[in-house]
Design a protein around this motif. Structure first.
Motif, PDB file in Angstrom:
ATOM      1  N   LEU A 394       0.828  -1.206   0.000  1.00 19.47           N
ATOM      2  CA  LEU A 394       0.000   0.000   0.000  1.00 19.47           C
ATOM      3  C   LEU A 394       0.859   1.252   0.000  1.00 19.47           C
ATOM      4  O   LEU A 394       0.473   2.285  -0.564  1.00 19.47           O
ATOM      5  N   HIS A 395       2.024   1.156   0.624  1.00 20.46           N
ATOM      6  CA  HIS A 395       2.938   2.308   0.684  1.00 20.46           C
ATOM      7  C   HIS A 395       3.927   2.313  -0.477  1.00 20.46           C
ATOM      8  O   HIS A 395       4.187   3.361  -1.073  1.00 20.46           O
ATOM      9  N   TRP A 474       1.534   4.179   5.018  1.00 20.42           N
ATOM     10  CA  TRP A 474       0.655   4.089   3.861  1.00 20.42           C
ATOM     11  C   TRP A 474      -0.559   4.992   3.989  1.00 20.42           C
ATOM     12  O   TRP A 474      -1.074   5.497   2.982  1.00 20.42           O
ATOM     13  N   VAL A 475      -1.037   5.218   5.203  1.00 22.83           N
ATOM     14  CA  VAL A 475      -2.223   6.069   5.353  1.00 22.83           C
ATOM     15  C   VAL A 475      -1.927   7.512   4.963  1.00 22.83           C
ATOM     16  O   VAL A 475      -2.843   8.268   4.621  1.00 22.83           O
ATOM     17  N   THR A 476      -0.665   7.910   5.003  1.00 23.62           N
ATOM     18  CA  THR A 476      -0.318   9.282   4.630  1.00 23.62           C
ATOM     19  C   THR A 476      -0.202   9.456   3.119  1.00 23.62           C
ATOM     20  O   THR A 476      -0.319  10.571   2.615  1.00 23.62           O
ATOM     21  N   PHE A 486      -8.647   9.152   4.097  1.00 23.54           N
ATOM     22  CA  PHE A 486      -8.260   8.607   5.395  1.00 23.54           C
ATOM     23  C   PHE A 486      -7.902   9.754   6.325  1.00 23.54           C
ATOM     24  O   PHE A 486      -7.175  10.677   5.947  1.00 23.54           O
ATOM     25  N   LYS A 487      -8.394   9.691   7.558  1.00 22.84           N
ATOM     26  CA  LYS A 487      -8.122  10.768   8.520  1.00 22.84           C
ATOM     27  C   LYS A 487      -7.814  10.173   9.886  1.00 22.84           C
ATOM     28  O   LYS A 487      -8.565   9.342  10.398  1.00 22.84           O
ATOM     29  N   SER A 488      -6.707  10.616  10.472  1.00 23.89           N
ATOM     30  CA  SER A 488      -6.296  10.141  11.789  1.00 23.89           C
ATOM     31  C   SER A 488      -7.129  10.789  12.883  1.00 23.89           C
ATOM     32  O   SER A 488      -7.410  11.991  12.833  1.00 23.89           O
TER      33      SER A 488
END
Length: 636
Positions: A394-395, A474-476, A486-488
């Protein structure tokens, strides 16, 4: 005949071709033989692979010639390679019943380097260390001189009534002499190596068998071993590779046995994929997902276990065809379209190899998706073992991100026992929810107890709980899924006020007016440690929490970067307080009664409590213990 072959032939004495004749290797061939011993091949046992491959090629060539010559059909009907050992005479012999060679072919094939010329070969060898030279120049035969003081080739060309003996010590010349038919093979060639003093290992049957099984067990001709003079031949390779058989002819037990031999593990594979690709590039793949996690899965130096064959001859034990995030796969690839380098120990970094690797990765993801849909419980075990590795894709591989999202599974606040898909998540979005929320950390128990989740739980908003190291990255870089970013939950304002509470009867009381003064005091007291102090919309039960600023990285990624000395580049966290919590109300009251200086220790204690809840150490452990002790004493 090539220019080199012609020059060598011209060097032969002008005598009856039936008589013995000496031939001088050209200077460049002599240079090659010295290179062969010292630098071209890094593993000495490769000679056996090369000679067995040559023998199998000779059998294949006879089969093709027999298609247009009926007289050769009987000779081509049963291809066979036989390896014979004689410890007393110190010889290793490789015989085949293939096409054989005439006198002119011996000169052309063994007196020069294939048909391309010795000087051209050596020039290219000097300029292109990774170039595909074996297939172009055919130098594999000369690897015999790594282990032999002398090599003899007895051969009879299919369809001819003459036989020849080629011999050389590899030092400067070779000899060709007529060979009586009774001493020659009926057809084909017999290569005899008189082993040197450093090659005793190749006189042991077990050693030869192990090399053949690993390197040449998949060639098209069966291989027999005669371990000592007078012994019966023993079949050590059947001449049919498992992956070349139709899937309908292979039992599950045969697949499992092959997997265990390939992987060195005793478990059963969780997934077996076997296919043949046709088109611009043709190749066959047999791939396995292990049933258990290899112990070295996260070893930084760990390489792929992919085995690459070219025309059923092993070229590489650990060819890196697949991306690193598929390193747990155990695969065999067999192709005739990949070029080879001079030692056949590495494949060229060619577009062909790259295209094959990409196509295999695509197919593996498709097979994993099929397993996830058809057998979700079985796939759950696969994801448990290898999901943390797959998420590296994913990253690292944005082009595969959509396909990986289709199979990815995540823990979440929605379920403590089962993982959830992103499709499940999006299907359960709350009204007015505009993002996919996540929380990253390194301990699942701490994640589930995180105070940052309280406001989301109160509104029935699902939060993904991500506890693998790669999750912070990967979420970034991922833009989102089905239009939802996607939000932390640990970064910036929560922005969830527009989402209704699950228990609408539970209203939030108005914060006391004194809280505004407390916020101002906290900003002043904690200015060295936090970027801001503000009232929180994400806290319902806890008094305080730390979050990341609106811009930059979330808390977990900031921590990871800080561990590598980059804390200053990412700023300080934000302290959020729950203005309705009894502890905050008490602090606000104490501030009004005691004044800012007297309430300073209470405010520092509040920050340390937030750090502890976030999995960090207090700023000053001794001071924290002292303040906590004083608080306990005041209750007496």
């Amino acid at each position: 005949m090539t220019d080199d072959a012609a020059s060598v032939a011209a060097a032969a004495p002008a005598a009856d071709p039936q008589t013995a004749a000496d031939f001088g290797f050209e200077a460049d061939v002599s240079r090659l033989l010295e290179l062969m011993t010292h630098s071209v091949y890094s593993e000495r046992d490769v000679f056996l692979r090369e000679l067995v491959s040559n023998a199998a090629d000779a059998c294949e060539k006879l089969r093709y010639e027999a298609l247009s010559d009926e007289k050769l059909a009987a000779q081509a009907a049963a291809p066979l390679v036989t390896i014979s050992l004689d410890k007393e005479k110190r010889t290793l012999t490789i015989a085949d019943n293939g096409v054989g060679m005439s006198r002119e072919e011996l000169i052309s094939a063994l007196g020069t380097i294939a048909n391309s010329g010795t000087r051209a070969f050596l020039d290219k060898l000097g300029k292109e260390k990774d170039a595909g030279l074996i297939g172009q120049f055919g130098v594999g035969f000369y690897s015999a001189f790594m282990v032999a003081d002398r090599v003899e080739v007895a051969t009879r060309r299919a369809g001819e009534d003459q036989a020849w003996l080629w011999s050389s010590d590899g030092k400067g010349s070779y000899q060709i002499a007529a060979l009586p038919l009774e001493e020659a093979p009926a057809v084909g060639a017999r290569v005899t190596l008189h082993l040197n003093a450093d090659s005793d290992e190749f006189l042991d049957g077990w050693r030869v068998e192990s090399v053949v099984r690993e390197h040449s067990g998949a060639i098209a001709a069966p291989i027999d071993l005669i371990a000592a003079p007078g012994e019966e031949p023993r079949r050590i390779a059947e001449g049919v590779a498992l992956w070349t058989k139709p899937k309908s002819d292979i039992t599950h037990e045969q697949y499992v046995d092959f997997y265990r031999q390939l992987s060195g593990q005793l478990d059963e594979p969780a997934l077996i994929a076997h296919w043949r690709a046709e088109g611009r590039t043709e190749y066959t793949v047999l791939a396995f997902v292990p049933g258990t996690r290899p112990f070295d899965l996260f070893d930084p130096a760990r390489k792929s276990k992919s085995k690459l064959y070219v025309r059923r001859v092993l070229i590489s034990r650990d060819m890196e065809l697949l991306p690193a995030w598929l390193r747990f796969m155990r695969i065999v690839v067999d192709s005739a379209d990949i070029p080879l380098n001079v030692s056949r120990e590495m494949v060229q970094k060619s577009p062909v190899a790259g295209a094959i690797g990409k196509a295999i990765a695509t197919r593996i993801l498709q097979e994993l998706k099929k397993l996830a849909d058809a057998e979700p419980e079985k796939f759950a075990d696969v994801w448990k073992n290898f999901g943390s590795v797959l998420k590296e894709g994913l990253h690292e591989d944005p082009s595969r991100r959509d396909a990986l999202f289709e199979i990815a599974r995540f823990a979440s606040t929605k379920s403590e026992e089962h993982t959830r898909t992103l499709q499940d998540y999006v299907a359960d979005l709350r009204e007015n929810q505009t993002a996919i929320y996540y929380l990253v950390g390194d301990d699942m128990k701490r994640l589930r107890a995180s105070p940052q989740l309280e406001g989301f739980r109160a509104r029935g908003v699902e939060v993904l709980l991500l506890d693998d190291a790669v999750d912070a990255f990967w979420v970034t870089s991922a833009l989102g899924y089905e239009g939802k970013p996607f939000k932390s939950v640990t970064q910036g304002q929560a922005d969830i006020d527009s989402i209704a509470l699950v228990d609408e009867a539970k209203t939030e009381a108005t914060p006391p007016a004194d809280v505004a003064d407390l916020l101002a005091a906290l900003k002043e007291t904690l200015a060295d440690h936090v970027d801001d102090v503000r009232a929180s919309t994400r806290l319902t039960d806890s008094a305080v929490c730390l979050v990341a600023p609106d811009t930059g990285f979330d808390r977990q990624l900031s921590r990871l970067l800080a561990e590598h000395g980059q804390q200053a580049a990412f700023g300080k966290p934000v302290l959020e307080i729950n203005p309705r919590h009894e502890a905050i109300v008490a602090l606000a009251t104490a501030l009004r009664a005691k004044g800012r200086e007297a309430a300073r220790d209470d405010q520092l204690l509040l920050l340390d409590l937030a750090r502890v809840a976030d999995g960090e150490h207090p700023i000053d452990a001794a001071a924290f213990a002292k303040r906590l002790t004083a608080l306990l004493a005041s209750r007496g």
